[in-house]
Design an enzyme around this catalytic site. Structure first.
Site: not given
Length: 335
Positions: A119, A121, A103, A257
């Site tokens: 992210d 997810d 990242k 998240h």
């Protein structure tokens, strides 16, 4: 005392001007099913009427059919090379965390002035474009929670201390030294790409011993002096629902998240601990409602042959350009 975090974030009200370019960015690796999360994220941003594109930083092992799915959803796909920490004997909290050091490559995306990392997810349920207007020069993210078993190695967990409720257990400075600095969850953050920062990140990661939470620990160390907490509505870590419900107004949450064990909507069975909760099942359903909504699929503009259609198309392109949502890719020469 608890850290001062305004429950309502105030930012200047203005749009990107003067050639300023902004984008959301996420990260994808491997051949697995995480691509579903990124597709869902792209559709969620579209439903929230974000003005800005979603850039997907992909490792070379992401297959072509997954890349095509992302392009078909209007994403800007950018291949990056992996970043590895120094070889060591560290057992990461999750085995796959090691690849997340890659990242760090997103700091190289200097064609954008400011980016919001999310992210794969994560789902965005309300527009958060205003976060791009936060003052420059700071690193913005939501504070993490130390109460889950994945933190069992830490002194915070062992004494029952959590920065989400710092007045509940007093930090024993005489025994453990100064209270730890505020620690953010790296699943969502607002940052400014910069080549100098990028090169320094890559140099620093070569000499810093890896720790259990991999790049999250590293980013916390690197940006600790400029980190500014933002309210948890911008990155609801699901454990907050059972660990600190007093800090959460679920109807106000903008970003969820799905990072708890068993919480990934595309793998959800409801069998893991806490996954049988009604609020969790509701949030998983909300994710699927967006993922399955075909009206949220990206739609290309079809060029017509009339002058009127051409004018409309040109206006559409200009609007996208002003919003920083249009990407130009040079076609290969036919020569």
């Amino acid at each position: 005392m608890a850290p001062e975090i305004n429950t309502k974030l105030t930012v200047p009200v203005h749009s990107a001007t003067g050639g300023e370019k902004r984008a959301y960015v996420t990260f994808l690796a491997g051949t697995g099913d995480y691509v579903k999360g990124v597709v869902g994220l792209a559709k969620g941003l579209r439903k929230a009427k974000s003005k800005y594109p979603l850039v997907v930083a992909v490792l070379p092992d992401v297959p072509e059919d997954h890349r095509k799915q992302l392009v078909d959803q209007g994403c800007v796909v950018k291949e990056i090379e992996p970043v590895y920490p120094p070889e060591n004997q560290t057992e990461f909290a999750m085995a796959y965390y090691v690849i997340n050091y890659s990242k760090l490559r997103i700091w190289e995306f200097v064609e954008y002035n400011k980016m919001i990392y999310l992210d794969g997810d994560i789902q965005v349920f309300d527009n958060i474009d205003h976060l791009f207007d936060l003052p420059n020069g700071q690193f913005y993210a939501v504070m993490d929670c130390f109460c889950e078993k994945t933190w069992s190695h830490s002194p915070q967990y062992k004494i029952g201390y959590c920065q989400q409720c710092p007045d509940k257990v007093t930090w024993p400075e005489a025994k453990l030294g100064p209270k730890p600095p505020l620690y953010f969850n790296a699943g969502m953050f607002v940052y400014e790409p910069n080549l100098s920062t990028y090169h320094n990140l890559l140099e620093t990661v070569k000499i810093v011993p890896p720790t259990l939470f991999a790049e999250q620990d590293f980013l916390n160390m690197y940006f600790k002096d400029i980190y500014k907490p933002i309210p948890p509505v911008y990155n609801l870590v699901l454990a907050m629902l059972w660990r600190h419900p007093e800090n959460i107004e679920l109807d106000q949450v903008k970003v969820v998240h799905y990072c708890a064990a068993g919480a990934k909507p595309w793998r959800f069975t409801g069998e893991e601990e806490n996954m049988d909760r009604e609020d969790i099942k509701m949030l998983v359903k909300k994710w699927w409602d967006i993922y399955n909504d075909e009206s949220l699929d990206y739609k290309n503009v079809v060029i017509g042959d009339s002058h009127k259609k051409q004018q409309t198309l040109q206006q559409f392109i200009e609007a996208l350009s002003e919003a920083g949502a249009l990407q130009y890719v040079k076609a290969p020469s036919a020569a």
